[in-house]
Design a protein around this motif. Structure first.
Motif, PDB file in Angstrom:
ATOM      1  N   LYS A 131       1.010  -1.099  -0.071  1.00 46.87           N
ATOM      2  CA  LYS A 131       0.063  -0.053   0.021  1.00 46.87           C
ATOM      3  C   LYS A 131       0.825   1.182  -0.036  1.00 46.87           C
ATOM      4  CE  LYS A 131      -3.844  -2.225   2.397  1.00 46.87           C
ATOM      5  NZ  LYS A 131      -4.850  -2.070   3.589  1.00 46.87           N
ATOM      6  N   ASN A 132       2.076   1.205   0.484  1.00 48.49           N
ATOM      7  CA  ASN A 132       2.819   2.412   0.330  1.00 48.49           C
ATOM      8  C   ASN A 132       3.745   2.716  -0.575  1.00 48.49           C
ATOM      9  OD1 ASN A 132       2.156   2.863   3.181  1.00 48.49           O
ATOM     10  ND2 ASN A 132       3.681   1.619   3.838  1.00 48.49           N
ATOM     11  N   LEU A 133       3.613   1.854  -1.527  1.00 45.24           N
ATOM     12  CA  LEU A 133       4.580   1.889  -2.732  1.00 45.24           C
ATOM     13  C   LEU A 133       3.892   2.968  -3.842  1.00 45.24           C
ATOM     14  CD1 LEU A 133       6.917   0.017  -3.673  1.00 45.24           C
ATOM     15  CD2 LEU A 133       5.633  -1.243  -5.028  1.00 45.24           C
ATOM     16  N   GLN A 134       4.784   3.597  -4.211  1.00 43.96           N
ATOM     17  CA  GLN A 134       4.657   4.651  -5.076  1.00 43.96           C
ATOM     18  C   GLN A 134       5.044   4.783  -6.561  1.00 43.96           C
ATOM     19  OE1 GLN A 134       5.809   8.446  -3.436  1.00 43.96           O
ATOM     20  NE2 GLN A 134       4.406   8.266  -1.566  1.00 43.96           N
ATOM     21  N   ARG A 135       6.377   3.907  -6.692  1.00 44.37           N
ATOM     22  CA  ARG A 135       6.803   4.105  -7.970  1.00 44.37           C
ATOM     23  C   ARG A 135       7.573   2.246  -8.056  1.00 44.37           C
ATOM     24  NH1 ARG A 135       7.032   7.864 -11.257  1.00 44.37           N
ATOM     25  NH2 ARG A 135       6.543  10.178 -10.498  1.00 44.37           N
ATOM     26  N   VAL A 136       7.522   1.697  -9.198  1.00 41.33           N
ATOM     27  CA  VAL A 136       8.170   0.540  -9.355  1.00 41.33           C
ATOM     28  C   VAL A 136       8.908   0.604 -10.815  1.00 41.33           C
ATOM     29  CG1 VAL A 136       7.750  -2.124  -9.684  1.00 41.33           C
ATOM     30  CG2 VAL A 136       6.283  -0.730  -8.285  1.00 41.33           C
ATOM     31  N   TYR A 137      10.303   0.107 -10.751  1.00 47.44           N
ATOM     32  CA  TYR A 137      11.029   0.260 -11.952  1.00 47.44           C
ATOM     33  C   TYR A 137      11.410  -1.087 -11.957  1.00 47.44           C
ATOM     34  CZ  TYR A 137      11.532   5.209 -11.083  1.00 47.44           C
ATOM     35  OH  TYR A 137      11.123   6.736 -11.036  1.00 47.44           O
ATOM     36  N   PHE A 138      11.258  -1.568 -13.277  1.00 48.82           N
ATOM     37  CA  PHE A 138      11.691  -2.987 -13.901  1.00 48.82           C
ATOM     38  C   PHE A 138      12.919  -2.762 -14.688  1.00 48.82           C
ATOM     39  CE2 PHE A 138       7.489  -4.315 -12.517  1.00 48.82           C
ATOM     40  CZ  PHE A 138       7.842  -5.458 -11.943  1.00 48.82           C
ATOM     41  N   ARG A 139      14.152  -2.955 -14.474  1.00 46.43           N
ATOM     42  CA  ARG A 139      15.238  -2.631 -15.291  1.00 46.43           C
ATOM     43  C   ARG A 139      15.682  -4.086 -16.005  1.00 46.43           C
ATOM     44  NH1 ARG A 139      19.175   1.792 -12.366  1.00 46.43           N
ATOM     45  NH2 ARG A 139      17.951   3.401 -12.796  1.00 46.43           N
ATOM     46  N   LEU A 140      15.723  -4.119 -17.337  1.00 49.86           N
ATOM     47  CA  LEU A 140      16.140  -5.170 -18.152  1.00 49.86           C
ATOM     48  C   LEU A 140      17.542  -4.738 -18.886  1.00 49.86           C
ATOM     49  CD1 LEU A 140      12.768  -6.123 -19.750  1.00 49.86           C
ATOM     50  CD2 LEU A 140      13.702  -6.624 -17.530  1.00 49.86           C
ATOM     51  N   PRO A 141      18.657  -5.377 -18.520  1.00 53.60           N
ATOM     52  CA  PRO A 141      19.865  -5.048 -19.237  1.00 53.60           C
ATOM     53  C   PRO A 141      19.658  -5.594 -20.721  1.00 53.60           C
ATOM     54  CG  PRO A 141      20.112  -6.268 -17.084  1.00 53.60           C
ATOM     55  CD  PRO A 141      18.835  -6.230 -17.450  1.00 53.60           C
ATOM     56  N   LYS A 142      20.439  -5.097 -21.397  1.00 55.20           N
ATOM     57  CA  LYS A 142      20.545  -5.500 -23.064  1.00 55.20           C
ATOM     58  C   LYS A 142      20.674  -6.579 -23.208  1.00 55.20           C
ATOM     59  CE  LYS A 142      20.501  -1.597 -25.699  1.00 55.20           C
ATOM     60  NZ  LYS A 142      19.407  -1.340 -26.785  1.00 55.20           N
TER      61      LYS A 142
END
Length: 235
Positions: free
Chosen positions: A169-180
């Protein structure tokens, strides 16, 4: 030199010729409500950003390996650890790394022994920092063509994390990072999972490594294109 008033009989002599203090901790004798104010001044506590490496134990469970380790004071005793970590975990960001070499199915004796030692680590399903942070970065690496079992483990680990993200519930941003290097079917299936997320976060983005320390944000249409190529997942 010790003052003459100190009774040396209360001290123990170590095998290295040094002298250890008696079995009492003056820090724990301070009232509990005052200790957090002291902990915040310890190096590495207030600025500690928790990060875990997702590992695969011998029984197929996904567990959390601290990377980097928690501040040294957290190793003193369980009482201090339980009080210090909540201070550091309130840091606004948290990172999870999923690496292909930790997800491989192998018969190598050394690797199997290492994974046997993982059984003492916390399960991903008990990942408390996800519920206490505002921003999380999930890096998924599949550096070269892997077997079907390894790819399935990577996707299963991501899926288990997504289930937790849906409840944070506290989450504001989610980043999924995919290397090349993370491409092909794994990348397509990841985009399928991400496009179906119903996270309470304000923003869920996918970033691709562009080189020289720069991450390029993928356009939603681009994510959807990969998603269509990879099929669908029922989240």
């Amino acid at each position: 030199q010790f003052p003459s008033s100190v009774n040396l009989s209360t001290y123990k002599t170590s095998s290295l010729g040094g002298m250890t203090m008696p079995g009492r901790c003056l820090l724990l004798e301070i009232p509990p409500e005052l200790r957090p104010n002291i902990y915040r001044y310890i190096d590495g506590i207030s600025g500690f950003a928790p990060k875990h490496l997702v590992v695969h134990d011998k029984d197929g469970n996904f567990r959390l390996k601290p990377s980097p380790p928690a501040p040294a004071i957290c190793a003193v005793c369980r009482t201090i650890r339980n009080k210090c970590l909540p201070i550091s975990i309130t840091y606004p960001s948290y990172s999870l790394d999923i690496l292909d070499h930790e997800m491989m199915v192998t018969r190598d004796q050394y690797t199997r022994q290492r994974r046997l030692e993982y059984e003492g680590l916390a399960l991903v399903s008990d990942c408390a920092p996800i519920f206490a942070t505002k921003e999380i970065t999930i890096s998924v690496q599949c550096s070269r063509p892997r077997g079907k079992a390894t790819c399935s483990n990577i996707l299963a680990a991501v899926l288990e994390i997504i289930y937790l993200l849906e409840k944070a519930k506290n989450l504001q941003r989610v980043y999924f990072r995919l290397p090349k290097s993370t491409c092909g079917e794994v990348s397509e299936q990841l985009c399928s999972m991400i496009s179906l997320m119903r996270s309470q976060a304000e923003a869920v983005t996918v970033e691709e490594y562009a080189g020289r320390g720069v991450w390029r944000r993928m356009d939603p249409n681009e994510v959807q294109l990969y998603s269509n190529m990879g099929g669908t997942y029922d989240l």
